[in-house]
Design a protein around this motif. Structure first.
Motif, short mmCIF file in Angstrom:
data_model
loop_
_atom_site.label_atom_id
_atom_site.label_comp_id
_atom_site.label_asym_id
_atom_site.label_seq_id
_atom_site.Cartn_x
_atom_site.Cartn_y
_atom_site.Cartn_z
N VAL A 213 0.83 -1.21 0.00
CA VAL A 213 0.00 0.00 0.00
C VAL A 213 0.86 1.25 0.00
CG1 VAL A 213 -1.66 1.32 1.35
CG2 VAL A 213 -1.94 -1.16 1.09
N ILE A 214 1.88 1.24 0.87
CA ILE A 214 2.76 2.41 0.94
C ILE A 214 3.49 2.62 -0.38
CG2 ILE A 214 4.80 3.36 2.09
CD1 ILE A 214 3.87 1.98 4.63
N GLY A 215 3.95 1.48 -0.96
CA GLY A 215 4.63 1.60 -2.25
C GLY A 215 3.72 2.15 -3.34
N SER A 216 2.45 1.69 -3.31
CA SER A 216 1.50 2.19 -4.30
C SER A 216 1.28 3.69 -4.14
CB SER A 216 0.18 1.43 -4.18
OG SER A 216 0.37 0.05 -4.41
N LEU A 217 1.13 4.12 -2.89
CA LEU A 217 0.94 5.55 -2.64
C LEU A 217 2.13 6.36 -3.12
CD1 LEU A 217 -0.74 5.49 0.91
CD2 LEU A 217 -1.83 5.93 -1.30
N LEU A 218 3.33 5.85 -2.81
CA LEU A 218 4.53 6.57 -3.25
C LEU A 218 4.60 6.63 -4.78
CD1 LEU A 218 7.19 5.20 -0.70
CD2 LEU A 218 6.07 7.45 -0.73
N ALA A 219 4.26 5.48 -5.42
CA ALA A 219 4.28 5.48 -6.89
C ALA A 219 3.28 6.48 -7.44
CB ALA A 219 3.99 4.07 -7.40
N LEU A 220 2.08 6.53 -6.82
CA LEU A 220 1.05 7.48 -7.27
C LEU A 220 1.53 8.92 -7.11
CD1 LEU A 220 -1.80 7.95 -8.31
CD2 LEU A 220 -2.62 7.83 -5.94
N LEU A 221 2.15 9.19 -5.95
CA LEU A 221 2.67 10.54 -5.73
C LEU A 221 3.74 10.88 -6.75
CD1 LEU A 221 2.91 10.63 -1.82
CD2 LEU A 221 1.25 11.80 -3.28
N LEU A 222 4.57 9.87 -7.07
CA LEU A 222 5.62 10.10 -8.06
C LEU A 222 5.02 10.42 -9.43
CD1 LEU A 222 8.63 10.13 -8.69
CD2 LEU A 222 8.49 7.67 -9.12
N VAL A 223 3.97 9.67 -9.81
CA VAL A 223 3.30 9.92 -11.09
C VAL A 223 2.69 11.31 -11.11
CG1 VAL A 223 1.40 9.20 -12.55
CG2 VAL A 223 2.92 7.49 -11.57
N VAL A 224 2.00 11.66 -9.99
CA VAL A 224 1.39 13.01 -9.92
C VAL A 224 2.44 14.08 -10.05
CG1 VAL A 224 0.14 14.59 -8.42
CG2 VAL A 224 -0.61 12.22 -8.61
N ALA A 225 3.58 13.87 -9.34
CA ALA A 225 4.65 14.87 -9.42
C ALA A 225 5.19 14.97 -10.84
CB ALA A 225 5.76 14.51 -8.44
N LEU A 226 5.35 13.82 -11.48
CA LEU A 226 5.86 13.82 -12.85
C LEU A 226 4.91 14.54 -13.79
CD1 LEU A 226 8.05 12.91 -14.80
CD2 LEU A 226 6.82 10.73 -15.04
N VAL A 227 3.61 14.25 -13.64
CA VAL A 227 2.62 14.93 -14.48
C VAL A 227 2.65 16.43 -14.25
CG1 VAL A 227 0.14 15.18 -14.91
CG2 VAL A 227 1.14 12.90 -14.68
N ALA A 228 2.78 16.82 -12.96
CA ALA A 228 2.83 18.24 -12.64
C ALA A 228 4.04 18.90 -13.28
CB ALA A 228 2.85 18.44 -11.13
N VAL A 229 5.17 18.21 -13.25
CA VAL A 229 6.38 18.77 -13.88
C VAL A 229 6.19 18.93 -15.38
CG1 VAL A 229 8.81 18.29 -14.38
CG2 VAL A 229 7.90 17.97 -12.06
N LEU A 230 5.61 17.87 -16.00
CA LEU A 230 5.39 17.95 -17.45
C LEU A 230 4.44 19.08 -17.82
CD1 LEU A 230 5.17 14.13 -18.31
CD2 LEU A 230 7.08 15.71 -18.70
#
Length: 544
Positions: free
Chosen positions: A354-371
């Motif tokens: 669960v924690i890994g999934s949350l971190l991955a989701l946050l990473l994706v959100v951050a990446l999308v925000a950067v793009l």
């Protein structure tokens, strides 16, 4: 006359008899006193069975006028008649007339003056009075007596009496001192309640046996309790002490341990223990289930019941029964099977997932925000900085003073129809020195992309919009043209530089560096910002 008559009165016969008796008694006592002085012996001796004793005797003749004929040892038992046991005659030698002493008595000296004897292998029956008697001339017999006291060390013992718990007072421990002389004394020291009684038995040889019994109403709690027997007797240097642990037998009591109210479906190796207390220890332990036969997943080993795999079959009542020779006892417990719980071993894995999934989701959100941010910046991109820095003006006595004010001057204002002068021509920075003189420096726009060449072939230099649309600018150049919201708002309020607006844009204080010209050129290059109409202005230019 009267006095004479009284003086002549005859003496009474009774009175004469009393006077004669008194005189004879005085003479006898005097003779005994003289005899006691002539024969020297010990008054009393103590001895033990199987040991030896020396009876000393010596004749004391003060004037040397007494003639000794013979000497005899006479034994007088405590409750018997006098009897000769040893005789010594200077001519006829030694004689031992009593058969019980014949092999056990000897004379220590072959002299009438010292007729001491030794008695070996003593017996308790040898106790009594021993008299050394001389036959003398002319005084007659002379004698001295020694009392022999036979002592016996008792045989002490103490033991427990195994009893059954009940409601009556019974003997739980015994202590005795056998064949002692004199009689022993027995006392009890106990940590449990109770009392004791003592009895004595006289032996045929003068010994005494003392017995004592400790009594109480036994209970299971008294089992293992301690009582101590203490024997005191004359022959012992110190009291004899012996502790005894009580043994109280009782039917067993039983309980079941191990159930933790957490029997869930799928649990393995759930254990129940049948704990029994009893004296003697229970010899039989039996497990049963209220549902009938024990489930197949249940294993029994002595007092231990193990459920290899918990399922609905063990949702029942288990009974443990124990037995000993005094009775049986049983205890039961109801086990409740609950729904399967999540395997504790996989809980960590799930949590990590669960924690890994949350971190991955946050990473994706951050990446999308950067793009998205980069896309927005590309849309807002203005004039990029070229390869060379803006040359510093030569105004002032020292041309490297960056404490002066600076302004960006463009070659013209843009026009929708292209008739006006394009603002993408040379960029000029104007610096006002301390001497109120200014220097105008040109910074060339140098682009090499084919898109830029296309505009050059058309006869027009590339616009800032063209530059923004080109995707080959370096990231450092792109950052130079990021729009600042506050600048956009100011632009909306005052209009682009050279756009024909009447109002002047706000002024900004230039950062006053202390480096050389090159530092200020880089600063100015980074300071550029593209506008919506295609123009490029400085973020911090000071407008007068």
């Amino acid at each position: 006359m009267a006095r004479d008559h009284a003086a002549r009165r005859p003496v009474s016969p009774v009175r004469n008899a009393w006077l004669a008796v008194a005189a004879a008694t005085a003479i006898l006592l005097a003779a005994q006193g003289i005899g006691a002085e002539k024969v020297r012996v010990e008054d009393e001796l103590e001895a033990y069975p199987t040991e030896s004793v020396d009876l000393l005797c010596e004749f004391i003749d003060g004037g040397g006028r007494t003639k000794l004929t013979q000497v005899s040892w006479i034994w007088e038992p405590v409750d018997g008649q006098r009897d000769n046991i040893a005789v010594y005659h200077p001519t006829y030698g030694q004689s031992f007339p009593n058969p019980s002493f014949k092999e056990r008595v000897i004379f220590l000296h072959n002299k009438l003056e010292k007729p001491s004897i030794r008695i070996s292998d003593l017996k308790m029956s040898d106790a009594g009075r021993y008299t050394c008697e001389y036959a003398t001339y002319p005084s007659g017999n002379e004698q001295g007596t020694t009392s022999l006291v036979m002592l016996a060390k008792p045989k002490n013992s103490a033991n427990v009496v195994t009893v059954q718990a009940g409601s009556k007072s019974v003997v739980v421990a015994q202590c005795e001192a056998v064949d002692g002389k004199p009689a022993a004394t027995i006392k009890w020291l106990a940590s449990v309640g109770g009392n004791h009684s003592t009895s004595t038995t006289n032996g045929p040889d003068g010994t005494v046996t003392v017995r004592s019994e400790y009594r109480l109403v036994p209970t299971p709690a008294d089992n293992g309790g301690e009582v101590t027997c203490m024997v005191d007797q004359r022959t012992q240097e110190r009291p004899w002490v012996h502790p005894v642990k009580l043994s109280v037998e009782y039917p067993p009591s039983v309980s079941i341990e191990g159930y933790d109210n957490n029997w869930y479906v799928g649990r393995s190796d759930a254990v129940l223990l049948c704990m029994a207390k009893g004296n003697p220890a229970p010899t039989t332990v039996t497990w049963t289930a209220a549902s009938g036969a024990l489930p197949d997943t249940v294993e029994v080993s002595g007092n231990k019941l193990t459920v290899r795999k918990v399922d609905d079959a063990v949702n029942t009542t288990f009974t443990c029964e124990v037995k000993n020779k005094h009775g049986a006892s049983r205890h039961q417990i109801t086990t409740i099977v609950i729904e399967a719980l999540e395997d504790p071993s996989s809980a960590g894995v799930v949590a990590c997932a669960v924690i890994g999934s949350l971190l991955a989701l946050l990473l994706v959100v951050a990446l999308v925000a950067v793009l998205l941010s980069r896309s927005r910046r590309q849309q807002r991109r203005g004039y990029p900085g070229g390869g060379d820095s803006v040359a510093a003006g030569a105004g002032g006595s020292n041309g490297g003073d960056y404490g002066n004010k600076a302004r960006l001057l463009f070659s013209g204002t843009g026009s929708k129809n292209g008739t006006g002068t394009n603002n993408n021509g040379p960029v000029y920075t104007y610096r006002e020195g301390c001497d109120a003189t200014g220097t105008l420096t040109e910074k060339a726009n140098d682009y090499h992309h084919h898109h830029h060449l296309h505009h050059a072939s058309m006869g027009n230099p590339p616009t800032a919009h063209d530059i923004l649309l080109s995707g080959e600018m370096e990231e450092a150049d792109r950052r130079k043209f990021d729009l600042d919201d506050s600048m956009e708002e100011d632009y909306d309020r005052f209009g682009a530089i050279g756009g024909g607006g009447d109002m002047q844009p706000p002024t900004y204080h230039v950062h006053r560096g202390h480096g050389g010209e090159e530092e200020m050129d880089v600063y100015l290059d980074d300071d550029m910002e593209s506008q919506r109409d295609g123009s490029v202005i400085s973020r911090t230019a000071i407008y007068v």
